[in-house]
Write a protein that holds these residues in place. Structure first.
Motif, short mmCIF file in Angstrom:
data_model
loop_
_atom_site.label_atom_id
_atom_site.label_comp_id
_atom_site.label_asym_id
_atom_site.label_seq_id
_atom_site.Cartn_x
_atom_site.Cartn_y
_atom_site.Cartn_z
N LYS A 27 0.83 -1.21 0.00
CA LYS A 27 0.00 0.00 0.00
C LYS A 27 0.86 1.26 0.00
O LYS A 27 0.51 2.26 -0.62
CB LYS A 27 -0.94 0.00 1.21
N ASN A 67 -8.21 -0.60 -6.13
CA ASN A 67 -8.98 0.01 -5.05
C ASN A 67 -8.07 0.77 -4.08
O ASN A 67 -8.41 1.87 -3.64
CB ASN A 67 -9.78 -1.06 -4.31
N ASP A 68 -6.90 0.18 -3.77
CA ASP A 68 -5.95 0.87 -2.90
C ASP A 68 -5.43 2.15 -3.56
O ASP A 68 -5.27 3.19 -2.89
CB ASP A 68 -4.77 -0.06 -2.57
N GLU A 88 -8.12 4.83 -3.57
CA GLU A 88 -8.25 5.37 -2.22
C GLU A 88 -7.12 6.38 -1.96
O GLU A 88 -7.36 7.47 -1.39
CB GLU A 88 -8.17 4.24 -1.20
N CYS A 129 -5.59 8.12 -4.22
CA CYS A 129 -5.85 9.30 -5.06
C CYS A 129 -6.75 10.31 -4.35
O CYS A 129 -6.62 11.52 -4.55
CB CYS A 129 -6.55 8.88 -6.36
N ASN A 130 -7.66 9.79 -3.55
CA ASN A 130 -8.67 10.65 -2.94
C ASN A 130 -8.21 11.27 -1.62
O ASN A 130 -8.93 12.06 -1.02
CB ASN A 130 -9.95 9.85 -2.70
N LYS A 131 -7.00 10.88 -1.18
CA LYS A 131 -6.49 11.43 0.08
C LYS A 131 -5.83 12.78 -0.15
O LYS A 131 -5.22 13.00 -1.18
CB LYS A 131 -5.50 10.45 0.71
#
Length: 333
Positions: A99, A325-326, A329, A331-333
């Protein structure tokens, strides 16, 4: 002479770039009548080494090489390019979780996708090499929405070439006599190197299925597949560095076939956006058998998939879903 092509290579001061640039600039990829301008991008601390690469390219005295642009600025590197070879990526370091690696690379490929969207030609062809290549490619495409998704691909040709090489060694022929090998899925140890539709032309001139030529299903399932899946790790263990010469050769093969087309009686493996073929989730960046023509690729259809193969294909798809999916996720942080 054709119109000059602008070809970007990122991470260009690295060992893959060093092994790659001569072949591109010498006409081995896009043709012996194709003038080239190289755009070379690397991080700021590597600019000194990149300048040395430029000096060497000048010293090669290549008739097709019109200019070499060295920069650490994406706005300069991506300006009006026709081809992007995205080699540079964050390498996995000791103690780093997957991750963490994905999060680091999301930042790089989100930025480069945005640079493609803003500065590159809308016809640009993009090949992602930096690992995790499938997911990095997906992120780059996501952030370049006006460039067609089919213009993005990731490198699984190295795995494809490795598979051909292993079959050639096993059957005593050259790699040119091995056709229709397939790499399904992720450029990782979950990939599925598939010989069930492959053909081998033997020294006698007779062409047989790979299974009939090898006559050892145990070798295929328990030696061949793991060797191809883990070849990159084996090279790192032996060389203390990752694949460079073979990776550069695979990049050249991928680009040349995409540009000029694949042979009539063969196909190649490319990581491309799934259209739902073979039950692979639509929109996933997955390696398929493809044929190329007119600078476009199409997924080979109608290949029989048995339960054993389906299980292996699903395992590598599941890994790609988790990576995607990781990455999204992150990208959106």
């Amino acid at each position: 002479m054709a119109e000059t092509l602008r070809v970007l290579v990122t991470g260009a001061a690295g060992q893959i770039g060093y092994s790659l640039l001569y072949s591109i600039a010498n006409g081995d990829v896009f043709g012996k009548d194709q003038p080239i301008i190289l755009h070379l991008l690397d991080i700021t601390p590597a600019l000194g080494a990149l300048g040395g690469v430029k000096l060497e390219l000048e010293d090669c005295s290549l008739p097709l090489l019109r200019d070499v642009v060295c920069t650490d600025q994406e706005a300069v590197a991506f300006k009006d390019i026709d081809i992007a070879v995205l080699v540079g990526a964050m390498p996995r370091k000791e103690g780093m979780e997957r991750k963490d690696l994905l999060a680091a690379n999301v930042r790089i490929f989100k930025s480069q996708g945005t640079a493609l969207e803003t500065h590159a030609k809308k016809t640009v062809k993009v090949l992602v090499v930096g690992n995790p290549a499938n997911t990095n490619c997906l992120i780059a495409s996501k952030y370049a929405p006006s460039i067609p998704a089919e213009n993005f691909s990731c490198l699984t040709r190295l795995d494809h070439n490795r598979a051909k090489g292993q079959v050639a060694l096993k059957t005593g022929v050259t790699a040119a006599q091995v056709r229709k090998v397939t790499i399904w899925g992720n450029h990782s140890s979950t990939q599925f190197p598939d010989l069930r539709h492959a053909e081998v032309t033997l020294a006698t001139g007779e062409t047989k299925s790979a299974y009939d030529a090898i006559q050892d299903e145990n070798w295929i399932k328990n030696t061949f597949i793991p060797v191809v899946q883990k070849r990159g790790a084996a090279i790192i263990a032996a060389r203390k560095l990752s694949s460079a010469m073979s990776a550069a050769k695979a990049i050249c093969d991928h680009l040349r076939d995409w540009w000029f087309g694949t042979p009539e009686n063969d196909w190649v493996s490319m990581g491309v956006i799934s259209d739902g073929s073979y039950g692979v989730e639509k929109g996933l960046l997955y390696s398929f058998p493809v044929k190329c023509s007119n600078k476009t690729w199409t997924i080979v259809q109608g290949l029989e998939i048995n339960d054993w193969a389906r299980d292996l294909m699903n395992k590598t798809a599941q890994e790609l879903v988790e990576e995607r999916n990781d990455a999204l996720e992150a990208c959106n942080k």
